[in-house]
Structure formats: C-alpha cells, structure tokens
Design a protein around this motif. Structure first.
Motif, PDB file in Angstrom:
ATOM      1  N   GLN A 188       4.900  -8.561 103.706  1.00 53.85           N
ATOM      2  CA  GLN A 188       5.281  -9.393 104.732  1.00 53.85           C
ATOM      3  C   GLN A 188       5.666  -8.651 106.180  1.00 53.85           C
ATOM      4  OE1 GLN A 188       5.163 -13.052 104.208  1.00 53.85           O
ATOM      5  NE2 GLN A 188       4.499 -12.765 106.341  1.00 53.85           N
ATOM      6  N   GLU A 189       6.448  -7.636 105.786  1.00 55.96           N
ATOM      7  CA  GLU A 189       6.869  -6.754 107.001  1.00 55.96           C
ATOM      8  C   GLU A 189       5.404  -6.246 107.708  1.00 55.96           C
ATOM      9  OE1 GLU A 189      10.209  -4.190 106.953  1.00 55.96           O
ATOM     10  OE2 GLU A 189      10.677  -5.125 105.066  1.00 55.96           O
ATOM     11  N   LEU A 190       4.413  -5.694 106.800  1.00 58.79           N
ATOM     12  CA  LEU A 190       3.201  -5.021 107.480  1.00 58.79           C
ATOM     13  C   LEU A 190       2.446  -6.078 108.194  1.00 58.79           C
ATOM     14  CD1 LEU A 190       2.265  -2.932 104.400  1.00 58.79           C
ATOM     15  CD2 LEU A 190       3.238  -2.229 106.396  1.00 58.79           C
ATOM     16  N   LEU A 191       2.398  -7.394 107.511  1.00 59.67           N
ATOM     17  CA  LEU A 191       1.471  -8.286 108.296  1.00 59.67           C
ATOM     18  C   LEU A 191       2.113  -8.835 109.539  1.00 59.67           C
ATOM     19  CD1 LEU A 191       0.653 -10.333 105.069  1.00 59.67           C
ATOM     20  CD2 LEU A 191      -1.225  -8.997 106.428  1.00 59.67           C
ATOM     21  N   ASP A 192       3.530  -9.040 109.367  1.00 60.56           N
ATOM     22  CA  ASP A 192       4.125  -9.800 110.862  1.00 60.56           C
ATOM     23  C   ASP A 192       4.432  -8.815 111.805  1.00 60.56           C
ATOM     24  OD1 ASP A 192       4.589 -11.963 109.222  1.00 60.56           O
ATOM     25  OD2 ASP A 192       6.676 -11.416 108.840  1.00 60.56           O
ATOM     26  N   GLY A 193       4.371  -7.374 111.340  1.00 57.54           N
ATOM     27  CA  GLY A 193       4.675  -6.433 112.303  1.00 57.54           C
ATOM     28  C   GLY A 193       3.431  -5.846 112.774  1.00 57.54           C
ATOM     29  N   GLY A 194       2.172  -6.287 112.392  1.00 58.99           N
ATOM     30  CA  GLY A 194       0.789  -5.924 112.860  1.00 58.99           C
ATOM     31  C   GLY A 194       0.664  -4.461 112.676  1.00 58.99           C
ATOM     32  N   TRP A 195       1.151  -4.002 111.371  1.00 59.43           N
ATOM     33  CA  TRP A 195       0.737  -2.481 111.217  1.00 59.43           C
ATOM     34  C   TRP A 195      -0.807  -2.297 110.655  1.00 59.43           C
ATOM     35  CZ3 TRP A 195       4.096   0.254 113.442  1.00 59.43           C
ATOM     36  CH2 TRP A 195       5.324  -0.236 113.624  1.00 59.43           C
ATOM     37  N   TYR A 196      -1.213  -3.273 110.277  1.00 58.50           N
ATOM     38  CA  TYR A 196      -2.737  -3.286 109.613  1.00 58.50           C
ATOM     39  C   TYR A 196      -3.367  -2.859 110.915  1.00 58.50           C
ATOM     40  CZ  TYR A 196      -1.581  -4.381 104.816  1.00 58.50           C
ATOM     41  OH  TYR A 196      -1.470  -4.342 103.732  1.00 58.50           O
ATOM     42  N   TYR A 197      -3.017  -3.158 112.087  1.00 57.26           N
ATOM     43  CA  TYR A 197      -3.886  -2.887 113.295  1.00 57.26           C
ATOM     44  C   TYR A 197      -3.403  -1.645 114.176  1.00 57.26           C
ATOM     45  CZ  TYR A 197      -5.453  -7.730 112.616  1.00 57.26           C
ATOM     46  OH  TYR A 197      -6.149  -8.763 111.897  1.00 57.26           O
ATOM     47  N   SER A 198      -2.153  -1.158 113.947  1.00 57.98           N
ATOM     48  CA  SER A 198      -1.637  -0.033 114.731  1.00 57.98           C
ATOM     49  C   SER A 198      -2.453   1.177 114.813  1.00 57.98           C
ATOM     50  CB  SER A 198      -0.018   0.238 114.079  1.00 57.98           C
ATOM     51  OG  SER A 198       0.550   1.198 114.851  1.00 57.98           O
ATOM     52  N   ALA A 199      -2.957   1.566 115.843  1.00 58.92           N
ATOM     53  CA  ALA A 199      -3.404   2.732 116.085  1.00 58.92           C
ATOM     54  C   ALA A 199      -2.747   4.071 116.159  1.00 58.92           C
ATOM     55  CB  ALA A 199      -4.571   2.533 117.088  1.00 58.92           C
ATOM     56  N   GLU A 200      -1.361   3.835 116.588  1.00 62.86           N
ATOM     57  CA  GLU A 200      -0.457   4.904 117.083  1.00 62.86           C
ATOM     58  C   GLU A 200      -0.043   5.893 115.935  1.00 62.86           C
ATOM     59  OE1 GLU A 200       3.660   5.679 119.282  1.00 62.86           O
ATOM     60  OE2 GLU A 200       2.618   3.899 119.354  1.00 62.86           O
ATOM     61  N   ASP A 201      -0.134   7.236 115.618  1.00 64.69           N
ATOM     62  CA  ASP A 201       0.156   7.934 114.459  1.00 64.69           C
ATOM     63  C   ASP A 201      -0.768   7.378 113.473  1.00 64.69           C
ATOM     64  OD1 ASP A 201       2.056   9.158 116.283  1.00 64.69           O
ATOM     65  OD2 ASP A 201       3.620   7.754 115.669  1.00 64.69           O
ATOM     66  N   SER A 202      -1.981   7.052 113.630  1.00 66.12           N
ATOM     67  CA  SER A 202      -2.918   6.814 112.262  1.00 66.12           C
ATOM     68  C   SER A 202      -4.217   7.314 112.673  1.00 66.12           C
ATOM     69  CB  SER A 202      -3.175   5.374 112.281  1.00 66.12           C
ATOM     70  OG  SER A 202      -3.613   4.879 111.210  1.00 66.12           O
ATOM     71  N   ASN A 203      -4.558   7.736 111.511  1.00 65.65           N
ATOM     72  CA  ASN A 203      -6.062   8.489 111.450  1.00 65.65           C
ATOM     73  C   ASN A 203      -6.870   7.926 110.187  1.00 65.65           C
ATOM     74  OD1 ASN A 203      -8.535   9.714 112.478  1.00 65.65           O
ATOM     75  ND2 ASN A 203      -7.677  11.616 111.055  1.00 65.65           N
ATOM     76  N   CYS A 204      -6.852   6.425 110.076  1.00 63.59           N
ATOM     77  CA  CYS A 204      -7.169   5.783 109.017  1.00 63.59           C
ATOM     78  C   CYS A 204      -8.891   5.604 108.835  1.00 63.59           C
ATOM     79  CB  CYS A 204      -6.692   4.423 108.788  1.00 63.59           C
ATOM     80  SG  CYS A 204      -7.142   3.584 107.028  1.00 63.59           S
ATOM     81  N   ALA A 205      -9.393   5.814 107.915  1.00 66.02           N
ATOM     82  CA  ALA A 205     -10.563   5.730 107.528  1.00 66.02           C
ATOM     83  C   ALA A 205     -11.226   4.385 108.027  1.00 66.02           C
ATOM     84  CB  ALA A 205     -11.210   6.129 106.047  1.00 66.02           C
ATOM     85  N   LEU A 206     -10.527   3.456 107.708  1.00 62.50           N
ATOM     86  CA  LEU A 206     -10.921   2.134 108.434  1.00 62.50           C
ATOM     87  C   LEU A 206     -11.143   2.067 109.755  1.00 62.50           C
ATOM     88  CD1 LEU A 206      -9.017  -0.344 106.249  1.00 62.50           C
ATOM     89  CD2 LEU A 206     -11.186   0.454 105.545  1.00 62.50           C
TER      90      LEU A 206
END
Length: 352
Positions: A329-347
């Motif tokens: 729920q925290e990941l969803l509410d915080g928008g962390w699935y969209y966060s681009a900062e400090d991320s180099n995700c394959a998606l």
C-alpha cells in the motif's frame, strides 16, 4: 614430501553425532550463521570449518528447525526436480544445552560492544577473533532456549579451500507485483528500493544497485548489473558470458516459479484465505551464491558452482501478512512505482 588426500564428508549429515564448537560468522533477521569446528571424533577434525551451522533466532516468525527441514523437503525440493544440485545441501544436527548457552553468552557479550567508540576499520573487521560485533538493529535477540529448540541446520561452507570468492546476491522479484500499475516505470524491487533510499524508514537486504530484471538481459545491460556484485574491478565482461550460460538458466527457472506462485498482490494480502504466501514469498527472498576460483594460467575466473539458499517457507504469523499488505500500500500510495529518481529500472528503460 607427499600428503595424503583426505576427502570431505559428501553431505552435512556426515557430521551427525560429532561434537562441534560454534564460531559466530554472521546473522540476518531470522537466523545466525556459525562456522563449526569438530572437537571429536578425531577422524573428522580435519573437516573443521568446512561446514556452517544455521540457528534460528527466538522470534515469533521463526520455525523450529525440524519443521523448516520438513517444509524444505516437501515443498521446495520438488520444484527443482532434476536440478536438486542447485539447492544448498542441508542436514539436521542435534544440539546440546551447553552449545546454546555458550552461543547466547557470546551474543550478550557482543551486544555490549559500543559501536560509537570504534573506528570504521574496527567495525568492518568483524572476523577478528577478539572483536566480534553485532549491528545495532540485530542486538538483544538471541537463540531459543534448549527446551524450545534442540536442532540446528548444517550446510556446506562454500568458501572452502581453493575458493577465491563467494559472491551472494538476492534476485528478489523477477516478475512484477500483481498489484503494480500497468504503466509502472519501476518493478516491485526497484520501487521498494527507491522508497527505502528516500525515506530511510524501512530496513532490508536486496538493494544491490541494479534492477533484478537486468540479470536476465545480455550485453552492456547485464554487464552493468554484474558490476554491482562482481568482486574485482576488471573481468566483468568475460564473466558475463559465463553468467549468461550457467546462471541465467537458474534465474529463468526461479522467474517461472515466481510467475506460477504470484498471489502476492495487495488484494491477495487483504484476502489471504487459501493463499500460499509462505512459498511465494520464499521464492522472492532467496539468495544465489556464486562460487568462484581464479584460474592458475591465463588469468580469468572459473565459476565452480551455483547454489540457491534461504529458501525457507515464510511464516504468516506475527503480523507478516499485514506487514506485506502495508508495504504494498505504501508503494502504491507513495507513487514509488513511477518514481524515476535514483532508479534505473528495466521497465523504465523499455518504456523510454
């Protein structure tokens, strides 16, 4: 001068009945790992420190060793039919009260070490026999009394003679969370790592600086991921070919198992009836060990073995399911699935 080759016991069960002495090596959230020396019988003393002992902590979330081993044989081993050699060999070892008492005394003594008074070199030198240190967030949790736990679990010490490096990494979630947004730019692992780096509210292992999905890629993407776990400054390009041939098939099998056991979304946690979280979450928290040896001639490194470990079924007691639900729920509410900062995700790269 010649020396007689002394073969090692083929399985940890070969030490059944031997008298062992425990030597603290490391610990995680649920278990403490000890190197073991054999005090008797004499013929087995040459095998000291060739095996390690895992002892569970006295926590509501840990299971007795007998149950852990039963779960492993009945639930995990069948998933690797024909590939059982990938799994870390394990055997029950019957403890005695004195071993538990001595180990707990040592942990209490280690709790008394003041980390703030030590230099960074002291903190990093945990292998020093006269200065063992427990991280502050591991302190004040000990082993169950003998009356509640009479067994430990023996496993091979992979970093044995002739081995130059033992590399461990956690692949974590190789498939996306079922409750992640369809247009997510972070996988479940990268979303969690982004949240942890920014908020520093949650502790945990697995943030190795790369997207786990990159471990199944090739070329520069794979090399970039491996650079985070490769033990040397050079040679990662050459090792990538070996990794692709020998390790990626293991990870592909693990990914398929995660896909088959995917009831791990927010809705699953909120309606847990009939869901097998113990197995599904174990498949997402296992460790991969790479056993590496330097070549005698021509340079380079040989991959001696690949082992999967930490495949204990997760308990759903002690509020674990609620914790997993809150995290999602925290990941969803915080928008962390969209966060681009400090991320180099394959998606994110695939959608660029």
């Amino acid at each position: 001068m010649t020396t007689e080759h002394q073969s090692l016991p083929s399985r940890p069960s070969a030490l059944d009945g031997a008298s062992l002495e425990l030597h603290y090596l490391a610990e995680g959230a649920a278990n403490i790992i000890y190197s073991v020396s054999v005090t008797s019988p004499a013929p087995l003393q040459a095998h000291s420190h060739r095996y390690v002992m895992r002892l569970r902590k006295d926590l509501p979330s840990t299971k007795p060793a007998v149950q852990t081993m039963s779960d492993f044989r009945e639930r995990i081993v069948p998933l690797f039919a024909g590939h059982e050699a990938l799994l870390m060999e394990q055997a029950l070892y019957e403890l005695n009260p004195e071993m538990i008492e001595a180990a707990n005394r040592e942990l209490v003594e280690m709790d008394g070490v003041d980390l703030s008074a030590l230099s960074i070199n002291d903190v990093n030198a945990q292998s020093r026999p006269n200065r063992k240190i427990r991280h502050h967030h591991r302190r004040h949790v000990y082993l169950p009394p003998y009356e509640e736990e009479q067994y430990g679990i023996l496993m091979p010490n992979l970093h044995g003679p002739g081995i130059d490096w033992l590399v461990e990494f956690k692949p974590k979630w190789l498939v996306q969370s079922p409750s992640a947004p369809r247009d997510a730019r972070n996988c479940r692992t990268c979303a969690l790592n982004a949240m942890r780096r920014r908020t520093k509210l949650h502790q945990g292992r697995g943030d190795s600086g790369f997207c786990p999905m990159d471990l199944l890629e090739s070329g520069n993407i794979l090399e970039g991921a491996l650079a985070n776990i490769w033990p040397m400054q050079e040679g990662v390009q050459a090792f990538a070919a070996t990794f692709k041939a020998k390790v990626q098939p293991v990870l592909s099998h693990l990914k398929a198992l995660q896909q088959a056991h995917r009831s791990v979304g927010l809705e699953d946690f909120q309606t847990p009836a009939g869901k097998d979280f113990g197995l599904a979450m174990a498949l997402r928290d296992c460790s991969v060990f790479l056993v590496l040896r330097r070549r005698d001639e021509g340079g380079g490194v040989d991959l001696v073995d690949v082992k999967l470990a930490d495949l204990d079924l997760k308990t759903t007691d002690g509020g674990k399911v609620q914790k997993w639900a809150r995290m999602e729920q925290e990941l969803l509410d915080g928008g962390w699935y969209y966060s681009a900062e400090d991320s180099n995700c394959a998606l994110s790269r695939h959608k660029s």
